[in-house]
Motif scaffolding. Structure first.
Motif, PDB file in Angstrom:
ATOM      1  N   CYS A 158       9.583  -2.269  -2.930  1.00 32.97           N
ATOM      2  CA  CYS A 158       9.500  -3.859  -2.666  1.00 32.97           C
ATOM      3  C   CYS A 158       9.594  -4.391  -3.583  1.00 32.97           C
ATOM      4  O   CYS A 158       8.870  -5.781  -3.473  1.00 32.97           O
ATOM      5  N   GLY A 159       8.464  -4.254  -4.467  1.00 33.97           N
ATOM      6  CA  GLY A 159       7.403  -4.774  -5.180  1.00 33.97           C
ATOM      7  C   GLY A 159       5.783  -5.276  -4.598  1.00 33.97           C
ATOM      8  O   GLY A 159       5.277  -6.435  -5.435  1.00 33.97           O
ATOM      9  N   ILE A 160       5.382  -4.318  -3.948  1.00 36.00           N
ATOM     10  CA  ILE A 160       4.217  -4.442  -3.899  1.00 36.00           C
ATOM     11  C   ILE A 160       2.911  -4.830  -4.514  1.00 36.00           C
ATOM     12  O   ILE A 160       3.397  -2.672  -5.487  1.00 36.00           O
ATOM     13  N   ASP A 161       2.052  -5.288  -4.984  1.00 37.11           N
ATOM     14  CA  ASP A 161       0.863  -4.640  -5.621  1.00 37.11           C
ATOM     15  C   ASP A 161       0.078  -3.703  -5.463  1.00 37.11           C
ATOM     16  O   ASP A 161      -0.837  -3.240  -6.143  1.00 37.11           O
ATOM     17  N   ILE A 162      -0.204  -4.049  -3.437  1.00 35.50           N
ATOM     18  CA  ILE A 162      -1.500  -3.530  -3.606  1.00 35.50           C
ATOM     19  C   ILE A 162      -0.905  -2.710  -1.614  1.00 35.50           C
ATOM     20  O   ILE A 162      -0.004  -3.620  -1.164  1.00 35.50           O
ATOM     21  N   ILE A 163      -1.543  -1.409  -1.901  1.00 33.56           N
ATOM     22  CA  ILE A 163      -0.850  -0.659  -0.137  1.00 33.56           C
ATOM     23  C   ILE A 163      -2.137  -0.448   0.529  1.00 33.56           C
ATOM     24  O   ILE A 163      -2.861   0.471  -0.442  1.00 33.56           O
ATOM     25  N   SER A 164      -2.894  -0.435   1.950  1.00 31.87           N
ATOM     26  CA  SER A 164      -3.756  -0.451   2.663  1.00 31.87           C
ATOM     27  C   SER A 164      -2.919   0.445   3.675  1.00 31.87           C
ATOM     28  O   SER A 164      -2.362   0.723   4.084  1.00 31.87           O
ATOM     29  N   VAL A 165      -4.200   1.587   3.101  1.00 29.62           N
ATOM     30  CA  VAL A 165      -3.160   2.673   4.303  1.00 29.62           C
ATOM     31  C   VAL A 165      -5.122   3.294   5.204  1.00 29.62           C
ATOM     32  O   VAL A 165      -5.792   3.343   4.760  1.00 29.62           O
ATOM     33  N   GLY A 166      -5.088   2.222   6.360  1.00 29.13           N
ATOM     34  CA  GLY A 166      -5.907   2.843   7.241  1.00 29.13           C
ATOM     35  C   GLY A 166      -6.153   4.379   7.929  1.00 29.13           C
ATOM     36  O   GLY A 166      -7.464   5.134   6.917  1.00 29.13           O
ATOM     37  N   GLN A 167      -5.467   5.196   7.572  1.00 25.87           N
ATOM     38  CA  GLN A 167      -5.167   6.393   7.930  1.00 25.87           C
ATOM     39  C   GLN A 167      -6.315   7.370   7.111  1.00 25.87           C
ATOM     40  O   GLN A 167      -6.566   8.805   7.335  1.00 25.87           O
ATOM     41  N   LEU A 168      -6.263   7.080   5.374  1.00 25.65           N
ATOM     42  CA  LEU A 168      -7.025   7.830   4.668  1.00 25.65           C
ATOM     43  C   LEU A 168      -8.735   8.483   5.399  1.00 25.65           C
ATOM     44  O   LEU A 168      -8.795   9.352   4.784  1.00 25.65           O
ATOM     45  N   THR A 169      -8.970   6.458   6.511  1.00 28.83           N
ATOM     46  CA  THR A 169     -10.063   7.387   6.897  1.00 28.83           C
ATOM     47  C   THR A 169     -10.419   6.872   8.177  1.00 28.83           C
ATOM     48  O   THR A 169     -11.566   7.945   8.845  1.00 28.83           O
ATOM     49  N   TYR A 170      -9.203   7.673   9.602  1.00 33.09           N
ATOM     50  CA  TYR A 170      -9.671   7.694  10.366  1.00 33.09           C
ATOM     51  C   TYR A 170      -8.868   8.849  11.286  1.00 33.09           C
ATOM     52  O   TYR A 170      -8.837   8.984  12.122  1.00 33.09           O
ATOM     53  N   SER A 171      -7.425   9.050  10.274  1.00 32.05           N
ATOM     54  CA  SER A 171      -6.788  10.295  10.669  1.00 32.05           C
ATOM     55  C   SER A 171      -6.707  11.241   9.255  1.00 32.05           C
ATOM     56  O   SER A 171      -4.876  11.040   9.090  1.00 32.05           O
ATOM     57  N   PHE A 172      -7.472  11.889   9.629  1.00 29.68           N
ATOM     58  CA  PHE A 172      -7.717  13.125   8.213  1.00 29.68           C
ATOM     59  C   PHE A 172      -7.692  14.522   8.453  1.00 29.68           C
ATOM     60  O   PHE A 172      -8.645  14.791   9.989  1.00 29.68           O
ATOM     61  N   VAL A 179     -11.272  13.865   3.701  1.00 34.15           N
ATOM     62  CA  VAL A 179     -10.451  12.634   3.267  1.00 34.15           C
ATOM     63  C   VAL A 179      -9.826  12.093   1.208  1.00 34.15           C
ATOM     64  O   VAL A 179      -9.099  11.756   1.368  1.00 34.15           O
ATOM     65  N   ALA A 180     -10.794  12.755   0.824  1.00 34.61           N
ATOM     66  CA  ALA A 180     -10.235  12.778  -1.134  1.00 34.61           C
ATOM     67  C   ALA A 180      -8.864  13.821  -0.782  1.00 34.61           C
ATOM     68  O   ALA A 180      -7.884  13.908  -1.887  1.00 34.61           O
ATOM     69  N   THR A 181      -9.457  14.422   0.010  1.00 34.10           N
ATOM     70  CA  THR A 181      -7.446  15.089   0.229  1.00 34.10           C
ATOM     71  C   THR A 181      -6.129  14.635   0.878  1.00 34.10           C
ATOM     72  O   THR A 181      -5.136  14.668   0.127  1.00 34.10           O
ATOM     73  N   LYS A 182      -6.440  13.808   1.643  1.00 34.12           N
ATOM     74  CA  LYS A 182      -5.783  13.106   1.789  1.00 34.12           C
ATOM     75  C   LYS A 182      -5.029  11.612   0.796  1.00 34.12           C
ATOM     76  O   LYS A 182      -4.256  11.349   1.511  1.00 34.12           O
ATOM     77  N   THR A 183      -6.147  11.316   0.655  1.00 32.73           N
ATOM     78  CA  THR A 183      -5.767  10.468  -0.297  1.00 32.73           C
ATOM     79  C   THR A 183      -4.803  10.384  -1.816  1.00 32.73           C
ATOM     80  O   THR A 183      -3.961  10.411  -2.287  1.00 32.73           O
ATOM     81  N   GLN A 184      -5.618  11.303  -2.307  1.00 31.54           N
ATOM     82  CA  GLN A 184      -4.826  12.008  -3.886  1.00 31.54           C
ATOM     83  C   GLN A 184      -2.907  12.497  -3.341  1.00 31.54           C
ATOM     84  O   GLN A 184      -2.292  11.931  -3.734  1.00 31.54           O
ATOM     85  N   ALA A 185      -2.991  12.976  -1.770  1.00 32.47           N
ATOM     86  CA  ALA A 185      -1.136  13.247  -1.807  1.00 32.47           C
ATOM     87  C   ALA A 185      -0.375  11.787  -1.156  1.00 32.47           C
ATOM     88  O   ALA A 185       0.410  11.881  -2.100  1.00 32.47           O
ATOM     89  N   PHE A 186      -1.172  10.407  -1.223  1.00 37.91           N
ATOM     90  CA  PHE A 186      -0.779   8.924  -1.334  1.00 37.91           C
ATOM     91  C   PHE A 186      -1.169   9.117  -2.320  1.00 37.91           C
ATOM     92  O   PHE A 186       0.221   7.981  -3.006  1.00 37.91           O
ATOM     93  N   VAL A 187      -1.383   9.541  -3.036  1.00 42.69           N
ATOM     94  CA  VAL A 187      -1.695   8.914  -4.753  1.00 42.69           C
ATOM     95  C   VAL A 187      -0.515   9.229  -5.327  1.00 42.69           C
ATOM     96  O   VAL A 187       0.510   8.858  -5.934  1.00 42.69           O
ATOM     97  N   ASN A 188      -0.837  10.764  -5.241  1.00 37.76           N
ATOM     98  CA  ASN A 188       0.546  11.199  -5.746  1.00 37.76           C
ATOM     99  C   ASN A 188       2.066  11.241  -5.503  1.00 37.76           C
ATOM    100  O   ASN A 188       3.247  11.113  -6.409  1.00 37.76           O
ATOM    101  N   ALA A 189       2.049  10.478  -4.488  1.00 40.45           N
ATOM    102  CA  ALA A 189       3.824   9.976  -3.892  1.00 40.45           C
ATOM    103  C   ALA A 189       3.538   8.528  -4.259  1.00 40.45           C
ATOM    104  O   ALA A 189       4.537   8.144  -4.951  1.00 40.45           O
ATOM    105  N   LEU A 190       3.143   7.728  -5.206  1.00 45.52           N
ATOM    106  CA  LEU A 190       3.095   6.710  -5.508  1.00 45.52           C
ATOM    107  C   LEU A 190       2.915   6.823  -7.321  1.00 45.52           C
ATOM    108  O   LEU A 190       2.741   6.063  -7.875  1.00 45.52           O
ATOM    109  N   GLN A 191       3.342   8.252  -7.892  1.00 44.92           N
ATOM    110  CA  GLN A 191       2.858   8.395  -8.949  1.00 44.92           C
ATOM    111  C   GLN A 191       3.563   7.271  -9.946  1.00 44.92           C
ATOM    112  O   GLN A 191       5.059   7.668  -9.497  1.00 44.92           O
ATOM    113  N   GLY A 192       3.685   6.990 -11.217  1.00 40.48           N
ATOM    114  CA  GLY A 192       4.583   6.327 -12.011  1.00 40.48           C
ATOM    115  C   GLY A 192       5.271   4.823 -11.226  1.00 40.48           C
ATOM    116  O   GLY A 192       5.927   4.405 -11.934  1.00 40.48           O
ATOM    117  N   LEU A 193       4.464   4.385  -9.979  1.00 40.96           N
ATOM    118  CA  LEU A 193       4.731   3.403 -10.062  1.00 40.96           C
ATOM    119  C   LEU A 193       3.021   2.470 -10.483  1.00 40.96           C
ATOM    120  O   LEU A 193       2.094   2.865  -9.928  1.00 40.96           O
TER     121      LEU A 193
END
Length: 291
Positions: free
Chosen positions: A259-273, A113-127
């Motif tokens: 697009c100007g989004i404040d928060i992005i929720s991702v279900g696959q962080l905890t159900y598809s890892f 879970v932590a590994t997948k989460t960090q991949a998404f966090v890295n994709a948002l780096q600087g945003l």
């Protein structure tokens, strides 16, 4: 969530999981390994990733046998490489093998879970967009999986149905509309609790703004529709937080955030890892005591 505090519910869950696995005893170890035999178990990574759950693995072994020695060689949230020795557990061979599978199962899942989460966090780096999880967790493991999301650098959405109002499509249908749903929720909840409304089109976005929603979720919208929705919300109610959900992947998340989004929720962080591949090997075996 701190495992070192030995939360009573967590300890009882581990005892229950051990009972499920061990039953009346580890018949293989009892029949093949002498009583009193001692070993050192080397827990090591067989893949690169983010480690999460080391304190939990230690707790498993300590519940199995308080006399076991557990030494961690890495920190929670540390990026590890294939071959990294994560921890060493030493003492009764029977005890090590009794706790091995549960400790590894939990360590592998949380690290996955932590590994997948960090991949998404890295994709948002600087945003400025924040990554959060959802309630799509394994039953009985929500607190642990949401903990692993935080270890991976993400944040938690609501923990359950009790700590925030999220008005979804079926609530809207049941209440007779967004305005009715928000009004009833506002009258029922304390002033410190937020109300989020899920929307699928601009008409619903306007209804949510008029109803006084604190957070507006843009659900499964195209990028062009999201941009339009964000423009409407920012012009009419700039204090409202905007969340996006649905069809989020590593390939699409940057475009969604743009697009100007404040928060992005991702279900696959905890159900598809993918579980992080971690093993325990016995090493430096000591001579069995003659009991």
């Amino acid at each position: 969530m701190m495992f070192n505090g030995y939360n009573e519910d967590l300890v009882e869950s581990i005892r229950q999981w051990l009972r499920e696995d061990v039953g009346s005893g580890d018949i293989t170890s009892l029949s093949t390994i002498a009583v009193g035999d001692e070993s050192k178990g080397i827990i090591h990574a067989k893949a690169d990733g983010i480690v999460a759950g080391i304190p939990l693995a230690e707790l498993v072994f300590k519940i199995v046998d308080p006399s076991l020695s557990f030494v961690s060689n890495v920190k929670e949230g540390e990026r590890i490489n294939r071959g990294t020795i994560l921890a060493e557990v030493e003492g009764s061979t029977h005890s090590i093998l009794t706790g091995e599978r549960l400790a590894l199962n939990l360590l592998q899942r949380l690290s996955g879970v932590a590994t997948k989460t960090q991949a998404f966090v890295n994709a948002l780096q600087g945003l400025p967009t924040r990554l959060v999880d959802t309630r799509k967790t394994t039953p009985g493991h929500r607190m642990l999986e949401k903990y692993a999301v935080r270890v991976g650098g993400g944040a938690n959405h609501r923990f359950g149905l009790y700590d925030a109002v999220m008005i979804k499509d079926n609530h809207i249908k049941g209440a007779g509309g967004i305005a009715q749903a928000v009004s009833r929720a506002r009258a029922h909840i304390p002033h410190t609790m937020t109300i989020e409304v899920e929307t699928e089109n601009i008409e619903q976005v306007n209804e949510a703004i008029s109803a006084g929603a604190d957070i507006i979720m843009l659900d499964n919208m195209s990028h062009s529709l999201m941009k339009e929705a964000v423009k409407v919300i920012r012009s009419k109610s700039p204090h409202v937080k905007i969340e996006a959900s649905g069809n989020v992947s590593l390939d699409t998340i940057q475009g969604i955030a743009a697009c100007g989004i404040d928060i992005i929720s991702v279900g696959q962080l905890t159900y598809s890892f993918d579980n992080l591949d971690i093993s325990l090997d016995l090493n430096a075996k000591k001579e069995a005591q003659d009991l």
